[in-house]
Write an enzyme that holds these catalytic residues in place. Structure first.
Site, short mmCIF file in Angstrom:
data_model
loop_
_atom_site.label_atom_id
_atom_site.label_comp_id
_atom_site.label_asym_id
_atom_site.label_seq_id
_atom_site.Cartn_x
_atom_site.Cartn_y
_atom_site.Cartn_z
N GLU A 69 11.77 2.83 -0.39
CA GLU A 69 13.09 3.33 -0.81
C GLU A 69 13.08 3.80 -2.26
O GLU A 69 13.64 4.85 -2.59
CB GLU A 69 14.15 2.22 -0.65
CG GLU A 69 14.31 1.72 0.78
CD GLU A 69 13.42 0.55 1.14
OE1 GLU A 69 13.76 -0.15 2.10
OE2 GLU A 69 12.37 0.33 0.48
N HIS B 231 8.60 0.49 -3.77
CA HIS B 231 8.85 0.30 -2.35
C HIS B 231 9.11 1.68 -1.74
O HIS B 231 9.29 2.67 -2.46
CB HIS B 231 10.05 -0.61 -2.14
CG HIS B 231 9.76 -2.03 -2.53
ND1 HIS B 231 10.56 -3.07 -2.14
CD2 HIS B 231 8.76 -2.60 -3.25
CE1 HIS B 231 10.08 -4.21 -2.60
NE2 HIS B 231 8.98 -3.95 -3.30
N ASN C 256 5.82 2.88 0.25
CA ASN C 256 5.43 1.76 -0.59
C ASN C 256 4.06 2.04 -1.19
O ASN C 256 3.13 2.43 -0.50
CB ASN C 256 5.40 0.48 0.25
CG ASN C 256 5.16 -0.76 -0.57
OD1 ASN C 256 4.12 -0.90 -1.20
ND2 ASN C 256 6.11 -1.67 -0.55
#
Length: 142
Positions: free
Chosen positions: A50, A48, A37
């Protein structure tokens, strides 16, 4: 695999950011991308753990032969990414401190493996106590 994402989360924490890390692997175990992040570091609420890993993995014709590993259950934003690109599996380190879209992803027939990692749970829990303002900003509740 989780160790790679956890290393990224710790890096984000040490940089003064939100401690969520992600990594994407091919089903054969090859690391394709990793990230963390970067809300604070880059002033970008869309980065983020991901999505940073997704960006680092680069262009692919499809994602159904990949595993996304995240230290924290994917939020709704990241769950949408996972659903749209049809990752084969999602490995989650912590679903105690946030549940995000895990149940929805399961309904989409995306395999979720919840490891309940004590290290991941402790890291995010500590951050939520230390920086509730930043946590709320990250999840859109500020």
């Amino acid at each position: 695999m989780l160790a790679v994402a956890l290393e990224e989360a710790r890096k984000g924490y040490e940089e003064g950011g939100v401690p969520v890390g992600g990594a994407i692997f091919h089903l054969d175990g090859t690391l394709l991308g990793k990230g963390h992040n970067r809300l604070v570091q880059e002033g970008n609420c869309s980065l983020h753990g991901e999505t940073d890993a997704f960006r680092a993995a680069g262009r692919r014709p499809h994602w159904h032969d990949t595993v996304l590993v995240t230290t924290l259950a994917p939020c709704w934003y990241c769950s949408g990414l996972i659903s749209q690109f049809r990752f084969a599996k999602v490995i989650v380190g912590d679903s105690v401190n946030a549940q995000g879209g895990m149940e929805w992803l399961k309904q989409q027939d995306i395999e979720i493996v919840d490891l309940a990692s004590p290290e991941c749970i402790e890291l995010v829990g500590r951050f939520q106590r230390e920086r509730p303002d930043l946590w709320k900003e990250c999840i859109g509740e500020a």
